[in-house]
Motif scaffolding. Sequence first.
Motif, PDB file in Angstrom:
ATOM      1  N   MET A   1       0.842  -1.178   0.000  1.00  0.00           N
ATOM      2  CA  MET A   1       0.000   0.000   0.000  1.00  0.00           C
ATOM      3  C   MET A   1       0.889   1.244   0.000  1.00  0.00           C
ATOM      4  O   MET A   1       1.920   1.272   0.676  1.00  0.00           O
ATOM      5  CB  MET A   1      -0.897   0.030   1.241  1.00  0.00           C
ATOM      6  N   GLY A   2       0.487   2.251  -0.744  1.00  0.00           N
ATOM      7  CA  GLY A   2       1.315   3.429  -0.900  1.00  0.00           C
ATOM      8  C   GLY A   2       2.114   3.388  -2.192  1.00  0.00           C
ATOM      9  O   GLY A   2       2.758   4.366  -2.569  1.00  0.00           O
ATOM     10  N   GLY A   3       2.069   2.225  -2.880  1.00  0.00           N
ATOM     11  CA  GLY A   3       2.726   2.120  -4.169  1.00  0.00           C
ATOM     12  C   GLY A   3       4.186   1.710  -4.109  1.00  0.00           C
ATOM     13  O   GLY A   3       4.870   1.690  -5.133  1.00  0.00           O
TER      14      GLY A   3
ATOM     15  N   GLU B   1      -0.472  -5.643 -15.091  1.00  0.00           N
ATOM     16  CA  GLU B   1       0.279  -5.825 -13.847  1.00  0.00           C
ATOM     17  C   GLU B   1      -0.248  -4.899 -12.746  1.00  0.00           C
ATOM     18  O   GLU B   1      -0.297  -5.289 -11.574  1.00  0.00           O
ATOM     19  CB  GLU B   1       1.771  -5.560 -14.088  1.00  0.00           C
ATOM     20  N   GLN B   2      -0.645  -3.691 -13.115  1.00  0.00           N
ATOM     21  CA  GLN B   2      -1.251  -2.796 -12.133  1.00  0.00           C
ATOM     22  C   GLN B   2      -2.472  -3.450 -11.492  1.00  0.00           C
ATOM     23  O   GLN B   2      -2.620  -3.453 -10.259  1.00  0.00           O
ATOM     24  CB  GLN B   2      -1.660  -1.482 -12.795  1.00  0.00           C
ATOM     25  N   LEU B   3      -3.349  -4.006 -12.328  1.00  0.00           N
ATOM     26  CA  LEU B   3      -4.554  -4.656 -11.810  1.00  0.00           C
ATOM     27  C   LEU B   3      -4.202  -5.869 -10.956  1.00  0.00           C
ATOM     28  O   LEU B   3      -4.808  -6.102  -9.902  1.00  0.00           O
ATOM     29  CB  LEU B   3      -5.471  -5.052 -12.964  1.00  0.00           C
ATOM     30  N   LYS B   4      -3.235  -6.635 -11.406  1.00  0.00           N
ATOM     31  CA  LYS B   4      -2.810  -7.820 -10.655  1.00  0.00           C
ATOM     32  C   LYS B   4      -2.306  -7.434  -9.264  1.00  0.00           C
ATOM     33  O   LYS B   4      -2.654  -8.067  -8.255  1.00  0.00           O
ATOM     34  CB  LYS B   4      -1.711  -8.548 -11.436  1.00  0.00           C
ATOM     35  N   GLN B   5      -1.498  -6.380  -9.197  1.00  0.00           N
ATOM     36  CA  GLN B   5      -0.940  -5.971  -7.909  1.00  0.00           C
ATOM     37  C   GLN B   5      -2.009  -5.350  -7.006  1.00  0.00           C
ATOM     38  O   GLN B   5      -1.996  -5.557  -5.784  1.00  0.00           O
ATOM     39  CB  GLN B   5       0.221  -4.989  -8.120  1.00  0.00           C
ATOM     40  N   LYS B   6      -2.946  -4.604  -7.577  1.00  0.00           N
ATOM     41  CA  LYS B   6      -4.047  -4.067  -6.774  1.00  0.00           C
ATOM     42  C   LYS B   6      -4.890  -5.202  -6.200  1.00  0.00           C
ATOM     43  O   LYS B   6      -5.299  -5.162  -5.038  1.00  0.00           O
ATOM     44  CB  LYS B   6      -4.898  -3.112  -7.615  1.00  0.00           C
TER      45      LYS B   6
ATOM     46  N   ILE C   1      14.038  13.795  -9.248  1.00  0.00           N
ATOM     47  CA  ILE C   1      13.032  13.771  -8.189  1.00  0.00           C
ATOM     48  C   ILE C   1      11.693  13.601  -8.891  1.00  0.00           C
ATOM     49  O   ILE C   1      11.185  14.534  -9.506  1.00  0.00           O
ATOM     50  CB  ILE C   1      13.048  15.062  -7.353  1.00  0.00           C
ATOM     51  N   PRO C   2      11.094  12.389  -8.855  1.00  0.00           N
ATOM     52  CA  PRO C   2       9.912  12.126  -9.692  1.00  0.00           C
ATOM     53  C   PRO C   2       8.654  12.813  -9.172  1.00  0.00           C
ATOM     54  O   PRO C   2       8.522  13.118  -7.992  1.00  0.00           O
ATOM     55  CB  PRO C   2       9.775  10.602  -9.610  1.00  0.00           C
ATOM     56  N   CYS C   3       7.732  13.042 -10.090  1.00  0.00           N
ATOM     57  CA  CYS C   3       6.400  13.529  -9.761  1.00  0.00           C
ATOM     58  C   CYS C   3       5.715  12.543  -8.821  1.00  0.00           C
ATOM     59  O   CYS C   3       5.839  11.329  -8.971  1.00  0.00           O
ATOM     60  CB  CYS C   3       5.604  13.689 -11.049  1.00  0.00           C
ATOM     61  N   GLY C   4       4.965  13.072  -7.855  1.00  0.00           N
ATOM     62  CA  GLY C   4       4.267  12.202  -6.917  1.00  0.00           C
ATOM     63  C   GLY C   4       2.879  11.801  -7.358  1.00  0.00           C
ATOM     64  O   GLY C   4       2.144  11.157  -6.616  1.00  0.00           O
ATOM     65  N   GLY C   5       2.485  12.185  -8.575  1.00  0.00           N
ATOM     66  CA  GLY C   5       1.130  11.900  -9.029  1.00  0.00           C
ATOM     67  C   GLY C   5       0.900  10.461  -9.448  1.00  0.00           C
ATOM     68  O   GLY C   5      -0.183   9.923  -9.264  1.00  0.00           O
ATOM     69  N   CYS C   6       1.905   9.828 -10.028  1.00  0.00           N
ATOM     70  CA  CYS C   6       1.781   8.452 -10.524  1.00  0.00           C
ATOM     71  C   CYS C   6       2.796   7.564  -9.804  1.00  0.00           C
ATOM     72  O   CYS C   6       3.986   7.842  -9.827  1.00  0.00           O
ATOM     73  CB  CYS C   6       2.060   8.376 -12.018  1.00  0.00           C
ATOM     74  N   ASP C   7       2.321   6.500  -9.201  1.00  0.00           N
ATOM     75  CA  ASP C   7       3.227   5.544  -8.556  1.00  0.00           C
ATOM     76  C   ASP C   7       3.630   4.433  -9.514  1.00  0.00           C
ATOM     77  O   ASP C   7       4.752   3.939  -9.462  1.00  0.00           O
ATOM     78  CB  ASP C   7       2.549   4.897  -7.344  1.00  0.00           C
ATOM     79  N   TRP C   8       2.668   4.033 -10.362  1.00  0.00           N
ATOM     80  CA  TRP C   8       2.839   2.817 -11.138  1.00  0.00           C
ATOM     81  C   TRP C   8       2.763   3.058 -12.652  1.00  0.00           C
ATOM     82  O   TRP C   8       2.393   2.173 -13.413  1.00  0.00           O
ATOM     83  CB  TRP C   8       1.770   1.791 -10.739  1.00  0.00           C
TER      84      TRP C   8
END
Length: 456
Positions: A14-16, A90-95, A76-83
């Motif tokens: 959780m938190g990405g 894969e996003q759906l699988k991990q969620k 220093i990456p944008c905090g808007g997108c984690d994945w």
Amino acid sequence: MKHIPNLEIKKMAMGGFGIAYAEGKAIFVPYTAVGDVVDIDITIEKKDYAYGKVTKYISYSDSRVEVQCPSFAAEIPCGGCDWLMLKYSEQLKQKNQLLLELFSPFIDKDVIYFPAPSPQIKHYRNKVFMPVGKNYQTGKITYGMFARFSHQIVEHNTCENHPPIFDQLANSLMEFCLKAKVEPYNEIEHKGQLRHIGFRCNSDGRQILVILVTLSGKLPFTNLLVKKLTTEFPQIKGIIQNINRQKENVILGKETKLLYGSENLYDNLCGLKFRINYRSFWQINTGTMEMIISFLQDFVNSNNVILDAYCGIGAIGLSLADKVKRVILLEEFPQAIEDAKENAVLNGLKNVSFVIGKVEDNLSAVLIKEKPDTIIMDPPRSGVQQNALEAIIQAEVKQIIYLSCAPMTLARDLNTLIAGEKYKVVFLQPFDMFPNTWHIECLAVLKHNDYNINMR
């Protein structure tokens, strides 16, 4: 700073974060995927866990895709997108895995369904607010998103999640601000003029609201700004100056100046028309919200009396009104109730009544008076207060439908609702409202032990 080489990311959290294990600790590493092998520096270390930052990728997971967004790939990456770096499958699988770990200890796995994918994976957001700052190397006004756990602005030119026209509008605004010598807000000194820029559009992109959040009522050359933006972007329905004089993290202040047009736009949801104020809550992914409404229709019938708590401008309750006997809308904010009333009139819905007040203060009385069969709740991220949950249990409402954007608070509240064994979770369907992030919307349906529901 401690350096740890050659760590393999074993799972997601959780938190990405990706999770690796070393020295008997779980190490949380942002922007990593299961299967990545990395060198890291420890940034925060506690007794049982630590946080790390990638210094080098030794090898990449097969679940990765190439990222086109320069802000995500920044030092220093944008905090808007984690994945954003993960394949959508894969996003759906991990969620799904995260939700199973959270809910299966107290809910039957057979009623926890795989996340329903978003109809639109990119450019799905119908609203965005972005902080404004200054690049002190170039002297230019910039906008973007905050980096993770900071208020450092990561500059943007384009975004994968919101419509491209928002980027065009933002760049046009920055051109104007540079020429008009508009000073960006400095949150440390609490000085400057422009704090945030915001955009909101309807589903077909034909109506756009532009919101300028300022520290004071002063904003130079607003007539020229209105002329420039409306000439370049005829889709603009309203330009609003919102004034936030406070030294705080809340984006919007209490004061509004209408610079052009209207504070509202109109959008469609499941065949109904809705008036949406620039301040109003409206789900950011309309396609996914329509899927949710479609699922909800399977859990109501023409004999039901429904209480829609936290109703906002009425999106859920009004969308179900023609399927049920009666709908009561309960909402804290008077302006939202006024919009809900207008939306009921717009759609010719007459089996609807309205209650203004906090859910926590009014729920018990409404339940006693109205005796609804079903209560629908779409609360803020903080969830439902304990006294409201107890009022539902005491009233023995036959069916509880709980829509949540915060799985942790949903789990907390479901545990409260089922603790006395009067209720059972019969359906938990995640919906991907937020592609390219770890966030997920969940729809939970609970029934009283004496009530039968026709399942999908």
